[in-house]
Design an enzyme around this catalytic site. Structure first.
Site, PDB file in Angstrom:
ATOM      1  N   SER A   1       0.840  -1.189   0.000  1.00  0.00           N
ATOM      2  CA  SER A   1       0.000   0.000   0.000  1.00  0.00           C
ATOM      3  C   SER A   1       0.880   1.245   0.000  1.00  0.00           C
ATOM      4  O   SER A   1       1.723   1.405  -0.881  1.00  0.00           O
ATOM      5  CB  SER A   1      -0.955  -0.065   1.196  1.00  0.00           C
ATOM      6  OG  SER A   1      -2.032   0.813   1.040  1.00  0.00           O
TER       7      SER A   1
ATOM      8  N   ASP B   1      -9.356  -6.576  -4.695  1.00  0.00           N
ATOM      9  CA  ASP B   1      -8.921  -5.424  -3.908  1.00  0.00           C
ATOM     10  C   ASP B   1      -9.877  -4.257  -4.147  1.00  0.00           C
ATOM     11  O   ASP B   1      -9.941  -3.728  -5.265  1.00  0.00           O
ATOM     12  CB  ASP B   1      -7.497  -5.032  -4.313  1.00  0.00           C
ATOM     13  CG  ASP B   1      -6.883  -3.972  -3.412  1.00  0.00           C
ATOM     14  OD1 ASP B   1      -7.650  -3.221  -2.767  1.00  0.00           O
ATOM     15  OD2 ASP B   1      -5.643  -3.897  -3.359  1.00  0.00           O
TER      16      ASP B   1
ATOM     17  N   HIS C   1      -7.048  -6.372  -0.465  1.00  0.00           N
ATOM     18  CA  HIS C   1      -5.937  -5.456  -0.234  1.00  0.00           C
ATOM     19  C   HIS C   1      -4.912  -6.051   0.731  1.00  0.00           C
ATOM     20  O   HIS C   1      -3.711  -5.840   0.587  1.00  0.00           O
ATOM     21  CB  HIS C   1      -6.485  -4.135   0.312  1.00  0.00           C
ATOM     22  CG  HIS C   1      -5.537  -2.992   0.222  1.00  0.00           C
ATOM     23  ND1 HIS C   1      -4.979  -2.566  -0.970  1.00  0.00           N
ATOM     24  CD2 HIS C   1      -5.035  -2.161   1.182  1.00  0.00           C
ATOM     25  CE1 HIS C   1      -4.192  -1.529  -0.740  1.00  0.00           C
ATOM     26  NE2 HIS C   1      -4.203  -1.272   0.551  1.00  0.00           N
TER      27      HIS C   1
END
Length: 284
Positions: free
Chosen positions: A131, A236, A264
């Site tokens: 991320s 995701d 995710h």
């Protein structure tokens, strides 16, 4: 969406650089915590393993070693790898200072990350970035091509689109999240600081949307020369599929691995599969 954001975007050991006494066991198979003063900030890290291949784990927004990488610190091969997790300045146990999101916060994190590994004595190392940590890894690899051996990024983006902004702003107000999903971050930061820091992150990531093409680090991608594995969970909800495709197109030594059931936080949900994938890639 709010609950998955919590499990996703950020959930899931010289005069300016000195080694803390707690870091005296760099090759112990158990996790050894430590602190180093790097670029004016006291950075917390955890280190495990005794392998020749050093690997740095880079957490997501508001994330830390504790919240983001438990399965990796526990289970990545300790004979083959030396694994370092860290809390970026203003996150987790790298406080104070309080976190801010000035226009170069990703660049600052990238410099801190590289300088931390240098201070720990690693001449070359690989990056595993999730991320926001993936964005940091992209910048670090572009800025330091001679230091980075390989890189794995997932749940990451090089630009912010209008669609991304809608996702971020939909969960800006943490009071609308369930108590169950707020709890882990409130345990780290306290309720008030967590809410304030999260709002600041939304504002911080929003500023990139006002740049040409919404660029965070688009111009740096062609400078990345290390072999790069891009992992994407096809379910995701936070990172649309055009982001990994963009990275694949613009990072010359890259390839893409899709996980059909991955979301995710795929490295937490499917930790064994992910760890095996990463170990195989790093050892090629």
């Amino acid at each position: 969406m709010a609950s998955f954001l919590l499990r996703g975007r950020f959930f899931q050991c010289g005069s300016d650089v000195h080694r803390a006494a707690t870091a005296a066991r760099p090759f112990c198979s158990s996790v050894a915590p430590g602190r180093l003063r790097v670029n004016g900030a006291d950075l917390y890290y955890e280190q495990t393993g005794r392998g020749k291949h050093a690997v740095l784990l880079l957490p997501g927004a508001l994330g830390s070693t504790k919240t983001d990488f438990g399965p990796q610190l526990k289970s990545l091969n300790k004979e083959r790898f030396t694994v370092v997790g860290w809390d970026p300045r203003g996150y987790g146990r790298s406080r104070p200072p309080d976190r801010d999101f000035r226009s170069d916060f990703f660049e600052r994190d990238a410099k801190d990350a590289v300088d931390l590994m240098k201070a720990l004595g690693f001449g070359k190392f690989s990056l595993l970035g999730w991320s926001d940590g993936g964005i940091t890894a992209l910048i670090a690899a572009a800025r330091n091509p001679k230091l980075i051996t390989k890189m794995v990024v997932w749940g990451s983006n090089a630009f912010v689109s209008q669609h991304d902004l809608q996702l971020y702003h939909a969960v800006r107000d943490v009071s609308k999240w369930s108590a169950r999903m707020r709890q882990p971050m409130e345990e780290v930061y306290g309720a008030e600081v967590f809410a304030k820091t999260w709002e600041a992150w939304v504002d911080g990531i929003t500023q990139f949307a006002h740049r040409p093409e919404g660029s965070i680090c688009v111009d740096l991608l062609p400078l990345i020369s290390c072999p790069t594995l891009i992992v994407h969970g096809e379910k995701d909800p936070m990172v649309p599929s055009f982001h990994p495709q963009f990275l694949l197109k613009h990072i010359k030594a890259s390839r893409l691995h899709l996980m059909p059931e991955g979301k995710h936080n795929l490295h937490l949900r499917f930790a064994d599969e992910f760890n095996t994938l990463v170990e195989n890639f790093l050892e090629e």
